[in-house]
Design an enzyme around this catalytic site. Structure first.
Site, PDB file in Angstrom:
ATOM      1  N   LEU A 181      71.339  -0.181  33.343  1.00 48.05           N
ATOM      2  CA  LEU A 181      72.084   0.031  32.105  1.00 48.05           C
ATOM      3  C   LEU A 181      73.260  -0.931  31.976  1.00 48.05           C
ATOM      4  O   LEU A 181      73.759  -1.460  32.982  1.00 48.05           O
ATOM      5  CB  LEU A 181      72.609   1.465  32.051  1.00 48.05           C
ATOM      6  CG  LEU A 181      71.584   2.578  31.902  1.00 48.05           C
ATOM      7  CD1 LEU A 181      72.255   3.941  32.074  1.00 48.05           C
ATOM      8  CD2 LEU A 181      70.882   2.488  30.556  1.00 48.05           C
TER       9      LEU A 181
ATOM     10  N   SER B 128      66.833  -5.487  30.651  1.00 51.67           N
ATOM     11  CA  SER B 128      65.362  -5.454  30.658  1.00 51.67           C
ATOM     12  C   SER B 128      64.850  -4.013  30.697  1.00 51.67           C
ATOM     13  O   SER B 128      64.315  -3.562  31.701  1.00 51.67           O
ATOM     14  CB  SER B 128      64.787  -6.293  31.796  1.00 51.67           C
ATOM     15  OG  SER B 128      65.482  -6.165  32.999  1.00 51.67           O
TER      16      SER B 128
ATOM     17  N   GLY C  14      76.831  -1.965  32.021  1.00 48.98           N
ATOM     18  CA  GLY C  14      77.952  -1.415  32.765  1.00 48.98           C
ATOM     19  C   GLY C  14      77.602  -0.911  34.152  1.00 48.98           C
ATOM     20  O   GLY C  14      78.471  -0.424  34.867  1.00 48.98           O
TER      21      GLY C  14
END
Length: 183
Positions: A13, A86, A15
């Site tokens: 994700l 991705s 962060g």
């Protein structure tokens, strides 16, 4: 002598810590005289894939393009370190099957931790509807099923995660082979 290349594909994700780990691993590999290139998803999108949007098809195209560049680098003895969300498993699996020395690194952190780390406020904007197709909020993220490495960045420091990646590369003789061939 020529060194072998590899692709380290850091997925997770926004962060989670992909870019931090990628650059730190690159620095350590450079100290070992390895040829290294970091392909950051945001930077590549800006310069190579700017015309793409954020639909599933465009995201898949973006990932395939990054994979193509990473494979070119790898075939020429470079360790390509990709730091890209991705989000879709199928495309990552295709890249894994068609690439040599492909190492999938799942940079894992809970959504709440990623939101807390978000200095740009992207998660808040996505939750407010200001950003459409935001992975983890309005678009899915499909976790890897069998990554070679899982870096849990909510439980371990960046330095510990970097060591985890380097230890794996050593265990797989990717770094040793590279060091021997570059001397």
């Amino acid at each position: 002598m020529r060194q072998f290349g590899a692709i380290l594909w850091l997925t997770g994700l926004s962060g989670a810590g992909k870019t931090t780990i990628a650059h730190s691993v690159a620095q350590e590999l450079q100290k070992r005289n390895c040829l290294v290139e970091v392909l950051d998803g945001d930077v590549v999108r800006t310069h190579l894939c700017a015309a793409l949007g954020f639909s599933k098809q465009d995201r898949d195209t973006n990932v395939r393009r990054i994979g193509f560049v990473a494979q070119l680098l790898s075939c020429n003895g470079v360790i390509a370190i990709v730091a890209a969300i991705s989000p879709y498993r199928e495309v990552r699996e295709q890249l894994k099957k068609t690439s040599t020395n492909f190492v999938e690194v799942y940079v894992q952190a809970p959504l709440a931790v990623c939101e807390f780390r978000d200095v740009k406020g992207l998660y808040a904007k996505a939750k407010a509807g200001e950003i459409k197709h935001f992975t983890g909020i309005s678009d899915p993220y499909e976790e890897p099923l069998n990554p070679e490495i899982i870096c849990q960045t909510d439980k371990f420091t960046p330095e510990q995660c970097v060591k985890q990646v380097l230890d794996y590369l050593e265990q797989q003789n990717l770094i040793c082979a590279l060091e021997l061939l570059t001397k």
